[in-house]
Design an enzyme around this catalytic site. Structure first.
Site, short mmCIF file in Angstrom:
data_model
loop_
_atom_site.label_atom_id
_atom_site.label_comp_id
_atom_site.label_asym_id
_atom_site.label_seq_id
_atom_site.Cartn_x
_atom_site.Cartn_y
_atom_site.Cartn_z
N CYS A 1 28.29 59.05 86.53
CA CYS A 1 29.69 58.63 86.58
C CYS A 1 30.62 59.83 86.55
O CYS A 1 31.67 59.81 87.15
CB CYS A 1 30.02 57.74 85.39
SG CYS A 1 28.80 56.48 85.13
N GLY B 1 22.51 47.84 82.64
CA GLY B 1 22.69 48.45 81.33
C GLY B 1 24.12 48.36 80.83
O GLY B 1 24.37 48.12 79.65
N THR B 2 25.08 48.56 81.73
CA THR B 2 26.49 48.51 81.33
C THR B 2 26.83 47.13 80.76
O THR B 2 27.45 47.01 79.70
CB THR B 2 27.39 48.83 82.54
OG1 THR B 2 27.07 50.14 83.01
CG2 THR B 2 28.86 48.75 82.18
N SER C 1 17.95 49.00 81.28
CA SER C 1 18.43 48.84 82.66
C SER C 1 17.27 49.05 83.63
O SER C 1 16.58 50.07 83.56
CB SER C 1 19.53 49.86 82.93
OG SER C 1 19.88 49.85 84.29
N GLY C 2 17.09 48.10 84.56
CA GLY C 2 15.95 48.13 85.47
C GLY C 2 15.86 49.36 86.36
O GLY C 2 14.78 49.92 86.55
N ASN D 1 21.32 60.53 78.20
CA ASN D 1 21.11 60.61 79.65
C ASN D 1 21.24 62.03 80.20
O ASN D 1 20.63 62.37 81.20
CB ASN D 1 22.07 59.68 80.40
CG ASN D 1 23.47 59.67 79.82
OD1 ASN D 1 23.67 59.47 78.64
ND2 ASN D 1 24.44 59.91 80.68
N GLN E 1 17.91 55.02 78.67
CA GLN E 1 17.21 56.23 79.13
C GLN E 1 15.87 56.44 78.43
O GLN E 1 15.18 57.42 78.72
CB GLN E 1 18.09 57.47 78.95
CG GLN E 1 19.30 57.49 79.88
CD GLN E 1 18.95 57.70 81.35
OE1 GLN E 1 17.81 58.01 81.71
NE2 GLN E 1 19.93 57.53 82.22
#
Ligand code: PLP
Length: 392
Positions: free
Chosen positions: A329, A74-75, A203-204, A155, A183
């Site tokens: 994070c 995703g990033t 994102s997986g 998120n 998300q």
């Protein structure tokens, strides 16, 4: 990991991969090891795996397979969207981008970097439930605005933004619209087409796939500079030999998530509501943060008055229950959540809130265990906090 009870309620940080995903990744890693760009049979076999996965990812987000670009998560998808769009439109001279105060660091920090290239960044506020209003976007648009980035679901609190409305406003203005759907994809129906956006990141590992693999959907016709330079993979959008096993795993996760979407959504909501009800009834001084209606069905963010969130997180972990203080994070940093702060929560509440995020493996028994354990833990921590304050 010696305890018998291990309850995982941190699916927004990452989700356990589906068994089929694990099996597919292992099989493809061993058997379909060709380079997807090679002309020979080994390469073509790997390419077929990538093509199949692309179809599955496209189906998950209601898009054309030809518009899906695989990325390393995703990033990277957010980076490709924002850096790629900014660089592509820069020659037009319109260097103003609009985003929101509650985005993930993947967007916020990428835009800091875009700002260093001479762009102006406007950060939209959100209301107390974490929603960006269309009026706020309208007011922030200037003749210089060429890019807008608003996340689909948050998120930390799960709030869903009115993306279709916001994207229509940006479109009228001739600005490119990116949404971080990391998300929301796999949790609620996501249609890139119906949302009317230009770029959409997923994102997986957030929906049962492997880590380090994701995708950016790029509407046909949207100009995007390469964020990663090198070979011509992914139709020149993302250079580098394809991570075929992870892509295959992402494809399986996308298919399973799509097939189970309706059942999962109502199942998650039922368990989430049971958890929420149980906590609100059992723990005095607890309250829910975020929009009670417009949010993804698996997430709740709850404040516990007079309790340091990190202490409660550790106490729960000792009981075998994994939750989070916010985004992965920032957890551990003891920084108050930037999301809760942007929602205008009083300082104390930005430091005493926990995120519970459920997933396919969550059971009613697990929810009941947490509901039973929490009141005692909170009472104990409050007592300790009061005692510590008394000796100070
Ligand atoms: N965007 C959002 C909203 C997220 O929650 C996350 C991960 O927490 C990301 C982007 C980053 O995705 P990845 O972990 O695949 O790089």
């Amino acid at each position: 990991m010696s305890r018998v009870v291990r309850i995982y309620l941190d699916y927004n940080a990452t989700s356990p991969p589906f068994a089929d995903v694990v099996a597919t990744v292992a099989r493809v890693l061993a058997e379909d090891f060709g380079n997807a760009s090679s002309v020979h049979a080994f390469g073509q076999r790997a390419k077929a795996v990538v093509d199949d996965a692309r179809q599955e990812v496209a189906a998950l987000i209601d898009a054309d397979a030809g518009e899906v670009v695989f990325t390393a998560g995703g990033t990277e998808a957010d980076n490709l969207a924002l850096r790629g769009a900014a660089e592509a439109v820069e020659p037009l001279g319109r260097r103003h981008v609009i985003t929101t105060a509650i985005e993930h660091e993947a967007v916020l920090n990428t835009l800091k970097s875009v700002a260093r290239r001479g762009w102006t960044v406007t950060t939209l506020p959100v209301d107390e439930s974490g929603v960006v209003t269309p009026d706020a976007l309208r007011a922030a648009l200037t003749p210089e605005t060429s890019l807008v980035s608003v996340m689909h679901a948050n998120n930390e609190v799960g709030t869903i933004q009115p993306i279709a409305e916001l994207a229509a406003i940006a479109r009228e203005h001739g600005a490119i619209f990116h949404t971080d759907a990391v998300q929301s994809a796999g949790k609620i129906p996501v249609s890139a087409r119906r949302l009317g956006v230009d770029l959409l990141a997923i994102s997986g590992h957030k929906f049962g796939g492997p880590k380090g693999i994701g995708a950016l959907w790029v509407r046909r016709g949207v100009r995007l500079a390469q964020a990663m330079t090198g070979g011509k993979q992914e139709r020149n959008r993302r250079a580098g030999t394809e991570n075929v096993p992870a892509i295959a795993g992402l494809g399986v996760a996308a298919r399973l998530s799509r097939e189970k979407l309706a059942a999962n959504s109502s199942g998650f909501a039922e368990l989430r509501d049971r958890l929420e009800r149980g906590i609100l009834e059992g723990v005095p001084g607890s309250s829910v943060n975020g929009d009670p209606a417009r949010r993804v069905p698996n997430t709740t963010n709850i404040s516990f008055d007079g309790v340091e969130a990190e202490s409660l997180l550790i106490a729960l972990d000792l009981e075998g229950v994994a939750v989070s203080t916010g985004s992965a994070c920032s957890s551990g940093s003891l920084e108050p959540s930037h999301v809760l702060r942007a929602m205008g929560l009083p300082h104390g509440r930005t430091r005493n809130s926990l995120r519970f995020s459920l997933g396919a493996g969550t059971t009613p028994a697990e929810i009941d265990f947490v509901v039973e354990a929490l009141p005692g833990l909170v009472t104990k921590l409050r007592r300790l906090t009061r005692a510590a304050a008394a000796v100070r």
